[in-house]
Design a protein around this motif. Structure first.
Motif, short mmCIF file in Angstrom:
data_model
loop_
_atom_site.label_atom_id
_atom_site.label_comp_id
_atom_site.label_asym_id
_atom_site.label_seq_id
_atom_site.Cartn_x
_atom_site.Cartn_y
_atom_site.Cartn_z
N LYS A 1 -23.65 3.22 -15.36
CA LYS A 1 -24.48 2.12 -15.86
C LYS A 1 -25.96 2.26 -15.45
N LEU B 1 -6.90 -7.53 -14.53
CA LEU B 1 -7.75 -8.27 -15.47
C LEU B 1 -7.58 -9.79 -15.38
N PHE C 1 -16.62 -8.82 -23.21
CA PHE C 1 -17.66 -8.90 -22.19
C PHE C 1 -19.00 -8.36 -22.71
N GLU D 1 -14.93 4.63 -14.22
CA GLU D 1 -16.22 5.09 -14.74
C GLU D 1 -16.94 5.92 -13.69
N ASN E 1 -11.83 -16.18 -14.53
CA ASN E 1 -13.18 -16.55 -14.06
C ASN E 1 -14.20 -16.65 -15.18
N TYR E 2 -13.95 -15.91 -16.27
CA TYR E 2 -14.93 -15.92 -17.36
C TYR E 2 -14.42 -16.67 -18.59
N ASN F 1 -12.19 4.26 -19.85
CA ASN F 1 -13.17 3.31 -19.29
C ASN F 1 -12.58 2.36 -18.24
N ASP F 2 -11.35 2.59 -17.83
CA ASP F 2 -10.84 1.81 -16.69
C ASP F 2 -11.20 2.50 -15.38
N ILE G 1 -12.40 0.70 -5.68
CA ILE G 1 -13.52 -0.26 -5.72
C ILE G 1 -13.87 -0.66 -7.15
N GLN G 2 -13.24 -0.04 -8.12
CA GLN G 2 -13.48 -0.46 -9.50
C GLN G 2 -12.33 -1.38 -9.95
N ASN G 3 -11.33 -0.87 -10.62
CA ASN G 3 -10.30 -1.76 -11.19
C ASN G 3 -8.99 -1.82 -10.42
N HIS H 1 -10.32 -11.83 -13.71
CA HIS H 1 -11.60 -11.83 -14.43
C HIS H 1 -11.53 -12.67 -15.70
N MET H 2 -10.42 -12.59 -16.39
CA MET H 2 -10.29 -13.42 -17.60
C MET H 2 -10.32 -14.90 -17.22
N TRP I 1 -12.06 -3.95 -27.91
CA TRP I 1 -12.14 -5.01 -26.90
C TRP I 1 -13.60 -5.14 -26.51
N LYS J 1 -5.61 5.41 -23.43
CA LYS J 1 -6.98 4.90 -23.40
C LYS J 1 -7.52 4.69 -21.98
#
Lengths: 721, 65
Positions: free
Chosen positions: A563, A287, A516, A558, A293-294, A555-556, A275-277, A290-291, A513, A551
């Motif tokens: 949050k 990604l 966002f 969480e 869309n933003y 944070n890929d 449900i995350q990445n 999302h890239m 990076w 890496k």
């Protein structure tokens, strides 16, 4: 599967060593090979170096510094390729601990470069008994370096007649060095290809054996042309063999801490990744959507941030194309993030392997965004074919696609034409021409010879030989420090502009990076906020490379409530994962580590790398400049697409009525403003990092970090203001 | 006028969190929404009205490259 060539082999030298003894994550020795002299030696790790630079890339940069002078070029024999491990490298109870970190002088940037790559090489190297593998000199003919970690033996053998291209080579080598099918998992191979021989964009492929597929797999050390150094040294391959990996191969100080951290991250991955990445389903290519869309997906040489055809290469497509639920997609034992996906049974339509069905390792986000978006080729089959051939030839998919996108814009602006490209119609979206150019680059033939030089050198040629407009090429040629940009549009994120421009090795996203956090969340609005982020995050990311980690599990994935428990920059640090890393370090080495000390460890290495740049004649403010395309609209077309947005910004900053101005005048005013903003950002970042206004670490900073070695001080003193 | 991530944005009647996310094209699935500092759970996006002068935070939990 592939045709074999006639080959001959001759042992040049061999060396026996005491097989591995790892104590609390370290072996405290390095394996030194000189290919010019056919010498192999054991060398110690100086305890002062261990104290100052911790391990991994920290060791690599220090020992490269010792090996070269400020006049050494990337293709001089004295340049080294150093393969680094790190104390946490090889831990099987935590995800993402198999990375090899590689340091060398780069053909693109002419200074120190670092790479990180998955595969089994670094853990096998350490468990064989070596914290580092340091290779200097240059062989006369192609050689294979074979390290047998169980037998305690290194052999250098001349091997002529073998095709250097990765997939062709490694199939043969695994057959040669594995005793049987089961033994294949004990082998990892470093290889490259003819693309690395004929361009500055060479990569290293590092392998592991996928027992489920019964297929050898590869990951790439991609940026800066390390593969070109490798082939220039006439290394065909490095083969390491080691059996006996177990839960305590690192002989750790406190297994309980490691178990605690491992269980926590594993629980999160298994519960939350889908449900995350979705790293376990499609990896980093998640990604792309999302890239798009933003408005951060590079399209047509970073002109635009999205494209109506992007859906053709989005996550849904890759979810269908990538073979799902493959345990072999972990590029090191115990990694539950398992992001190294592949597309099986893909039929190649061009090139020397036309008609063959192959396994494509990937595609990752960068490859898809680079070839798909940036080159305007929204065709998944093209992306896969380009991905496969780049890997096979030993070419960097980021460097190649960014270079190709630049050439396509030059072609569409008549800066180059069919006469110059020798018939290639390099329009955006021309997949056929793009693939042909990749084959030509690999062969070092036709227009590929020029393309393979990378953006910086191509700009020079186009100006000097073909009379191109130097300023325009400077504005649209997406390189900094000689390295091509990776695949994010940064026009609306000042922090990421700094993340690319001030990065030690060049514009690669692995140093920071922040798009966002800056552009979308607006969590770092002031210069001071951005400078703080550009202090902390590059240092935090540097730490992975000094201890031997990936890496992605930081944070890929969480914690579910990250949050809600934490806010702003604090939440972006993922504090519970930072705690995991402190536990891991203490668990392995026995030394307690606070989050602040973790940053200090990195800061020493990060500053040493900046000083290395300085020593090689770079590393000051002027080398942190980025092309204007990374900051704002260069052309009328770019401005017009977001006219309302740009007009609004101009209205806020200009002291004239913008309605009376032409688009060209508006671009000029916006540019002046944005370039000033970038320089102010540099001021703030340098200040936060303890550097002077020219971007040079101050004597005070060097002393605070306790890296005031005589050779370091000598460099710094020359630049004191 | 409302604030969205600290930036001004026109307010309109019957503006819900759900509608605001659509208008901003915030399609990323992992976001945390707070209105005037109060956390809004996902299941309440459609029912939560945003009033004029509200301060809305939409924090994207994206890791990036």
């Amino acid at each position: 599967m592939f045709k074999e060539n006639e080959e001959s082999k001759k042992i040049l030298t061999s060396f026996k060593f005491e097989p591995g003894k790892v104590e609390k994550g370290y072996t405290d020795r390095r394996l030194y090979i000189n290919l010019s002299e056919n010498k192999i030696k054991e060398k110690p790790i100086d305890p002062r170096v261990k104290e100052a630079f911790t391990g991994g890339r920290g060791y690599g940069i220090w020992y490269l510094w010792q090996a070269v002078s400020n006049r050494t070029k990337w293709n001089d024999p004295e340049n080294e390729i150093i393969f680094c491990t790190g104390p946490i490298c090889g831990i099987t109870q935590y995800s993402g601990t198999g990375k090899t970190h590689i340091v060398s002088l780069s053909p693109e940037t002419a200074t120190v470069n670092d790479n990180n790559v998955g595969g089994y090489f670094a853990p096998f190297l350490k468990f064989s008994g070596w914290d580092l593998l340091e290779i200097q000199g240059k062989a006369k003919q192609d050689v294979i370096i074979f390290i047998d970690g169980n037998q305690g033996k290194v052999i250098i053998e001349e091997a002529t007649g073998l095709n250097s291209d990765t997939y062709l080579l490694i199939e043969k080598l695994i057959e040669r060095y594995a005793d049987n099918e089961k033994d294949r998992r004990n082998i990892s191979i470093v290889s490259s290809g003819k693309g690395a021989e004929n361009t500055n964009l060479g990569i290293l492929n590092v392998s592991w054996y996928d027992s489920r597929r019964k297929h050898i797999r590869v990951k790439q050390a991609g940026r800066g042309g390390t593969g070109s150094v490798f082939r220039n040294k006439k290394i065909l391959a490095i083969v390491i063999k080691y059996s006996g990996v177990n839960a305590n191969s690192n002989n750790v100080a406190n297994p309980e801490l490691i178990r605690k951290a491992g269980q926590r991250i594993t629980r999160e991955i298994l519960k939350l990744d889908h449900i995350q990445n979705g790293m376990r389903e499609i990896g980093t290519v998640n990604l792309l959507d999302h890239m798009q869309n933003y408005n951060c997906l590079p399209v047509h040489n970073f002109k635009f941030g999205s494209h109506p055809d992007a859906f053709k290469i989005d996550s849904k497509v890759w979810h269908q194309r990538m073979t799902q639920n493959q345990a072999g997609d972990s590029c090191w034992i115990g990694c539950n993030l398992r992001c190294s996906h592949g597309v099986d049974n893909f039929e190649l339509e061009t090139g020397p392997l036309k008609g063959e069905r192959v396994l494509v390792d990937g595609p990752e986000y960068e490859t898809t965004a680079g070839f798909g978006g940036n080159c305007g080729c929204f065709d998944p089959d093209f992306v896969l074919e380009a991905n496969f051939y780049c890997d096979n030839y030993g070419l960097d998919t980021i460097g190649v696609s960014t270079t190709m996108a630049f050439l396509m814009e030059c072609y569409e602006n008549n800066i180059i034409n069919k006469e110059i490209t020798e018939g290639l119609e390099l329009n955006f979206g021309n997949t056929k021409a793009a693939l042909e150019l990749i084959h030509q680059m690999a062969e070092g033939k036709g227009f590929g010879k020029i393309a393979g030089l990378g953006v910086r050198q191509i700009k020079k040629i186009l100006v000097e030989k073909y009379g191109a407009d130097e300023q325009f090429l400077q504005d649209i040629g997406m390189e900094c420090k000689g390295m091509e940009f990776s695949e994010y549009v940064t026009k609306e994120s000042l922090a990421q502009q700094g993340g690319y421009g001030i990065a030690n090795k060049g514009p690669q996203h692995d140093e920071s990076w922040l798009i966002f956090m800056d552009q979308v969340n607006n969590q770092i609005p002031t210069f001071e906020d951005k400078a703080e982020a550009l202090h902390y995050f590059p240092l935090f990311r540097t730490w992975f490379s000094i201890v031997g980690l990936c890496k992605l599990p930081w944070n890929d994935i969480e914690p579910e409530d990250n949050k809600q428990k934490y806010h702003g920059i604090e939440a972006a640090k993922v504090p519970e994962h930072v705690e995991n890393y402190c536990w891991l370090f203490e668990g392995v080495t026995g030394k307690r580590l606070t989050p602040e000390e973790l940053i200090l460890q990195s800061e020493r290495v990060h500053n040493l790398q900046r000083l290395f740049n300085l020593r090689m004649g770079f590393g000051t403010r002027e080398y942190d400049k980025i092309p204007y395309r990374a900051m704002g609209p260069v052309t009328v077309e770019e401005y017009e697409l977001h006219k309302e947005f740009y007009d609004q910004q101009l209205q806020e900053i200009a002291d004239f009525d913008i309605k009376t101005k032409t688009v060209e005048e508006k671009i000029k005013t916006l540019r002046k403003y944005r370039e000033e903003q970038y320089q102010k950002l540099c001021d703030a970042v340098y200040n936060r990092r303890g550097w002077d206004t020219n971007g040079v670490p101050t004597l005070e900073t060097i002393k605070r970090l306790k890296i005031d070695f005589p050779e370091v001080l000598e460099v710094v003193k020359k630049y004191q203001l | 006028m409302i604030k969205v991530n600290g930036r001004d944005r026109e307010w309109e009647e019957n503006l819900t969190v759900d509608l605001l996310l659509k208008k901003c094209k915030y399609s990323f699935p992992l976001i945390i929404v707070k209105v005037n500092g109060k956390y809004i759970p996902k299941e309440k996006y459609k029912d939560t009205l945003i009033k004029d002068n509200d301060d809305v935070q939409v924090i994207h939990s994206i890791a990036g490259g």
